[in-house]
Design a protein around this motif. Structure first.
Motif, mmCIF file in Angstrom:
data_model
loop_
_atom_site.group_PDB
_atom_site.id
_atom_site.type_symbol
_atom_site.label_atom_id
_atom_site.label_comp_id
_atom_site.label_asym_id
_atom_site.label_seq_id
_atom_site.Cartn_x
_atom_site.Cartn_y
_atom_site.Cartn_z
ATOM 1 N N ASP A 31 82.192 87.289 142.626
ATOM 2 C CA ASP A 31 82.075 88.673 143.091
ATOM 3 C C ASP A 31 82.964 89.593 142.249
ATOM 4 O O ASP A 31 84.028 89.189 141.772
ATOM 5 N N ARG A 87 87.430 96.305 145.675
ATOM 6 C CA ARG A 87 86.817 95.744 146.877
ATOM 7 C C ARG A 87 87.888 95.185 147.796
ATOM 8 O O ARG A 87 88.905 94.664 147.337
ATOM 9 N N ALA A 96 85.709 92.211 141.972
ATOM 10 C CA ALA A 96 86.846 92.617 142.798
ATOM 11 C C ALA A 96 87.320 94.015 142.433
ATOM 12 O O ALA A 96 87.776 94.761 143.296
ATOM 13 N N LEU A 138 85.645 87.894 149.742
ATOM 14 C CA LEU A 138 84.846 87.835 148.524
ATOM 15 C C LEU A 138 84.554 86.385 148.171
ATOM 16 O O LEU A 138 85.298 85.481 148.557
#
Length: 147
Positions: A96, A88, A98, A92
Motif C-alpha cells: 500500500d 495515509r 503510505a 495498511l
C-alpha cells in the motif's frame, strides 16, 4: 507565486495521480515525486501488518512543515512553484502507498531538493506514528508522540 496545493492525511488509499495533478503548473520545468510504500520487512524481520496513527493537529503541522520547506528551498529567480503531500493513516497492507509527496519547480535541482527535504522533514516533524506487527508476533511503535 509559490503555493501548497495539497496537504492531506487520510484513511483512504492515496493517489499518485492526485498529487501529480496538484503540482502541475506551466511554470514548472521539473517535478520530483517520492512514493513511500509498506514493505514486507524491517530491521531484518518480516512485517505482517502495519498501522499509522496521527495527532489531531496533523494537517496543520504538515502544512506548517511544507511552508518552511517551500520558503527554504526556493532560490532567488528559481522558485519551487508548487508542493503537495498526502499521508495515509489506519491499517495498511504490504504494498500500500503510505505517503506521496511532490515538488514542482522551474528547474530540476530545486524540485529534487524540495521533495527530499519535504519527505525528510515530514517524517521528522509531523505527528504520525507507525505501529508494526512482525510475523513472529512481536511488534513495535516507530516514532514518539509529538504534538
Amino acid at each position: 507565486m509559490e503555493e501548497i496545493t495539497l496537504a492531506s492525511v487520510r484513511d483512504t488509499p492515496l493517489s499518485v495521480d492526485e498529487v501529480l495533478a496538484a503540482v502541475s503548473d506551466p511554470r514548472a520545468g521539473g517535478t520530483a515525486v517520492f512514493i513511500g510504500t509498506v514493505r514486507d520487512h524491517d530491521h531484518g524481520r518480516d512485517v505482517a501488518a502495519l498501522s499509522y496513527t496521527a495527532h489531531p493537529t496533523v494537517e496543520a503541522k504538515l502544512r506548517s512543515v511544507m511552508e518552511k520547506v517551500l520558503a527554504d528551498t526556493s532560490a532567488p529567480g528559481r522558485p519551487v512553484v508548487r508542493m503537495a503531500a498526502t499521508h495515509r493513516v489506519g491499517d495498511l497492507e504490504i504494498g500500500d502507498l503510505a505517503v506521496v509527496v511532490a515538488a514542482a519547480a522551474e528547474h530540476r535541482q530545486e524540485a529534487f531538493a524540495a521533495c527530499r527535504r519535504l519527505i525528510d522533514d515530514l517524517k521528522a516533524q509531523v505527528p504520525i506514528w507507525k505501529q508494526q506487527a512482525f510475523s513472529d508476533g512481536d511488534g513495535e511503535w516507530v516514532g514518539e508522540p509529538r504534538p
